[in-house]
Design an enzyme around this catalytic site. Sequence first.
Site, PDB file in Angstrom:
ATOM      1  N   ASP A  39      -9.895  14.538  11.353  1.00  0.00           N
ATOM      2  CA  ASP A  39     -10.809  14.871  12.447  1.00  0.00           C
ATOM      3  C   ASP A  39     -10.095  15.119  13.770  1.00  0.00           C
ATOM      4  O   ASP A  39     -10.593  15.862  14.615  1.00  0.00           O
ATOM      5  CB  ASP A  39     -11.905  13.815  12.604  1.00  0.00           C
ATOM      6  CG  ASP A  39     -11.377  12.423  12.912  1.00  0.00           C
ATOM      7  OD1 ASP A  39     -10.195  12.156  12.606  1.00  0.00           O
ATOM      8  OD2 ASP A  39     -12.147  11.603  13.433  1.00  0.00           O
ATOM      9  N   GLU A  61      -0.277  13.670   2.796  1.00  0.00           N
ATOM     10  CA  GLU A  61       0.668  13.953   3.882  1.00  0.00           C
ATOM     11  C   GLU A  61       2.124  13.788   3.457  1.00  0.00           C
ATOM     12  O   GLU A  61       3.004  14.511   3.942  1.00  0.00           O
ATOM     13  CB  GLU A  61       0.379  13.047   5.078  1.00  0.00           C
ATOM     14  CG  GLU A  61      -0.910  13.371   5.812  1.00  0.00           C
ATOM     15  CD  GLU A  61      -2.129  12.672   5.240  1.00  0.00           C
ATOM     16  OE1 GLU A  61      -3.226  12.831   5.825  1.00  0.00           O
ATOM     17  OE2 GLU A  61      -1.989  11.970   4.205  1.00  0.00           O
ATOM     18  N   HIS A 124     -11.304   4.690  15.341  1.00  0.00           N
ATOM     19  CA  HIS A 124     -10.772   4.657  13.981  1.00  0.00           C
ATOM     20  C   HIS A 124      -9.348   5.236  13.962  1.00  0.00           C
ATOM     21  O   HIS A 124      -8.954   5.997  14.835  1.00  0.00           O
ATOM     22  CB  HIS A 124     -11.685   5.443  13.032  1.00  0.00           C
ATOM     23  CG  HIS A 124     -11.823   6.905  13.349  1.00  0.00           C
ATOM     24  ND1 HIS A 124     -12.577   7.361  14.405  1.00  0.00           N
ATOM     25  CD2 HIS A 124     -11.305   7.999  12.764  1.00  0.00           C
ATOM     26  CE1 HIS A 124     -12.519   8.672  14.448  1.00  0.00           C
ATOM     27  NE2 HIS A 124     -11.749   9.101  13.455  1.00  0.00           N
ATOM     28  N   GLY A 422      17.400  10.669  -0.906  1.00  0.00           N
ATOM     29  CA  GLY A 422      17.117  10.314  -2.293  1.00  0.00           C
ATOM     30  C   GLY A 422      15.747   9.721  -2.544  1.00  0.00           C
ATOM     31  O   GLY A 422      15.619   8.755  -3.288  1.00  0.00           O
ATOM     32  N   ASN A 478      12.714  12.114 -20.669  1.00  0.00           N
ATOM     33  CA  ASN A 478      13.707  11.188 -21.253  1.00  0.00           C
ATOM     34  C   ASN A 478      13.284   9.727 -21.091  1.00  0.00           C
ATOM     35  O   ASN A 478      14.104   8.833 -20.957  1.00  0.00           O
ATOM     36  CB  ASN A 478      15.095  11.428 -20.655  1.00  0.00           C
ATOM     37  CG  ASN A 478      15.115  11.290 -19.142  1.00  0.00           C
ATOM     38  OD1 ASN A 478      14.101  10.964 -18.527  1.00  0.00           O
ATOM     39  ND2 ASN A 478      16.257  11.560 -18.544  1.00  0.00           N
ATOM     40  N   GLY A 480      11.567   7.833 -18.754  1.00  0.00           N
ATOM     41  CA  GLY A 480      11.605   6.938 -17.604  1.00  0.00           C
ATOM     42  C   GLY A 480      12.710   7.209 -16.620  1.00  0.00           C
ATOM     43  O   GLY A 480      13.239   8.313 -16.518  1.00  0.00           O
ATOM     44  N   GLU A 484      18.046   4.768 -12.662  1.00  0.00           N
ATOM     45  CA  GLU A 484      17.852   3.341 -12.395  1.00  0.00           C
ATOM     46  C   GLU A 484      18.383   2.505 -13.561  1.00  0.00           C
ATOM     47  O   GLU A 484      18.959   1.430 -13.359  1.00  0.00           O
ATOM     48  CB  GLU A 484      16.372   3.037 -12.163  1.00  0.00           C
ATOM     49  CG  GLU A 484      15.660   3.973 -11.196  1.00  0.00           C
ATOM     50  CD  GLU A 484      16.115   3.806  -9.762  1.00  0.00           C
ATOM     51  OE1 GLU A 484      17.096   3.084  -9.512  1.00  0.00           O
ATOM     52  OE2 GLU A 484      15.486   4.406  -8.883  1.00  0.00           O
TER      53      GLU A 484
END
Length: 569
Positions: A39, A61, A124, A422, A478, A480, A484
């Site tokens: 708004d 966003e 708001h 990253g 692959n 997942g 990590e």
Amino acid sequence: MASADIATRELENPVDLAEYLFRRLHEVGIRAVHGVPGDYNLAALDYLPKANLDWVGNCNELNAGYAADGYARIKGISALITTFGVGELSALNAIAGAYSEFVPIVHIVGQPNTKSQRDGMLLHHTLGNGDFDVFTKMSAAISCSVARLTDPHDAATLIDSTIRECWVRSRPVYITLPTDMVYAKVNGNRLKTPLDLSLPENDPEKEDYVVDVVLKYLQNAKSPVILVDACAIRHKVLDEVRSLVEASGLPTFVTPMGKGAVNETHKNFGGVYAGDGSNPGVREVVESSDLILSIGAIKSDFNTTGFTYRIGQLNTIDFHSTYVRVRYSEYPDINMKGVLRKVVAKMGKLNAVPAPIVNNTLPDKEKKSSSQTITHDWLWPIVGQWLKPKDVVLTETGTANFGIWDTRFPEGVTAISQVLWGSIGYSLGSCQGAALAAKELGRRTILFIGDGSTQLTVQELSTMLRNKLNPIIFVICNEGYTIERYIHGWDASYNDIQPWDFANIPKAFGADDGYKSYRIKSRDELNNLFADQSFNEHKTLQLVELYMPRDDAPSALKITAQAAAARNK
């Protein structure tokens, strides 16, 4: 007569502030604006057509910020519009990434009107404490310039100076646009004078001295090489780099973040240098050199395969946007563009050792293999054989980003990745912005992204369909978060993901004939797909599920992950 009317009468060719702002964006090459309506920015959005700007309309966003990042990497600058508080904070991760990696985004935030802010009203999207400046302060640390458009008398000047800072410093800027300021009148005659986007000139005497110092070491070097990194791209010295490569005849290498900065089909191009993760034969040539011309270096962990560079400052000349460092002597307030031009003009004949030969030939073990399993060692040279000149290639942080090091690009390819920041899922949002910019320029856009990363920003497939964009997206399935796993928790559940039916997601987003999808599980299937003329014409969005082993990864990723795991301990 009201004072505002008197002020307007005194203006030459008065124009509404929002129109002024958007016409300046158009002037610097922006043709589409990313963001989400709210708004406090709706009235401003009405002015986009008056400046011949298209509204993209993203799903959130954060994705809009990623998309603006990708658009800027192709067009040179971009714009993002969010609403106050909730909207702008959602985009901050993307803006921080752009700041980290020197990407110029004009972030415009629609704010409550100036009277409401002065009165500290309980509105708001606020923290409920009457502080309307708190979010601006958050953004200030990741913006190279902040413009608060609260007074019509200086608003146009602030807009001009802020957009210039964004362009010249190649980093995000932040502009507030309160709702009542949208209609404020400013001097439209200023638009007749184009923005000055030129770099500040170096002091001639100082520049000449630095050039002489550089040439003294360069002309005496027995085995000099050139190493090009990301800031050569961001700070717009690729023409100077091209001239240096051509005129010098020196072996030329790029870092992972510098991929695409030089013509990789040129006889001088020797491959990717990243310490222990370098292409075959590269580390030996670079690290034995007695002089490295390092242009725009960002020596981060992922850009150096876990800080495994073995080049000393004593043998290095660093060229940057704000300084030049020759061995251990630093010369501040000197932009590399002018220095590089004069070095090329004056350098004469140099000693040049041969560059390693770089091609997209498969490794011997893959040539001899009868396996149909798609491995990283096999995939990335094959991708290099398939790519076309001037393609835009995006790779997500993870296996794709490290794998692309082994792909020799055709001429004119632009590479987009987020090696330093990253942020997982970045590349899919960025792909939307890059594909839009590439479509404006008539170029093909290709994305390689993991299945885990896709799940963070998959909504932007919807935005691509809505805007009739036609990227080719390879989702590496692959099971997942492979990068990590290599850092920590190989079999931990937190590195697993829920398998998705990626090929049919565009249909769930409302696509009818506006896309094609494929499931590729063997080498023959991928080779056939690459040979398919209709696939290569890329007339619609195409999504490819590309199945690879869970435990396979490029060797450079394994080395970097090992180093990250050691540091984390």
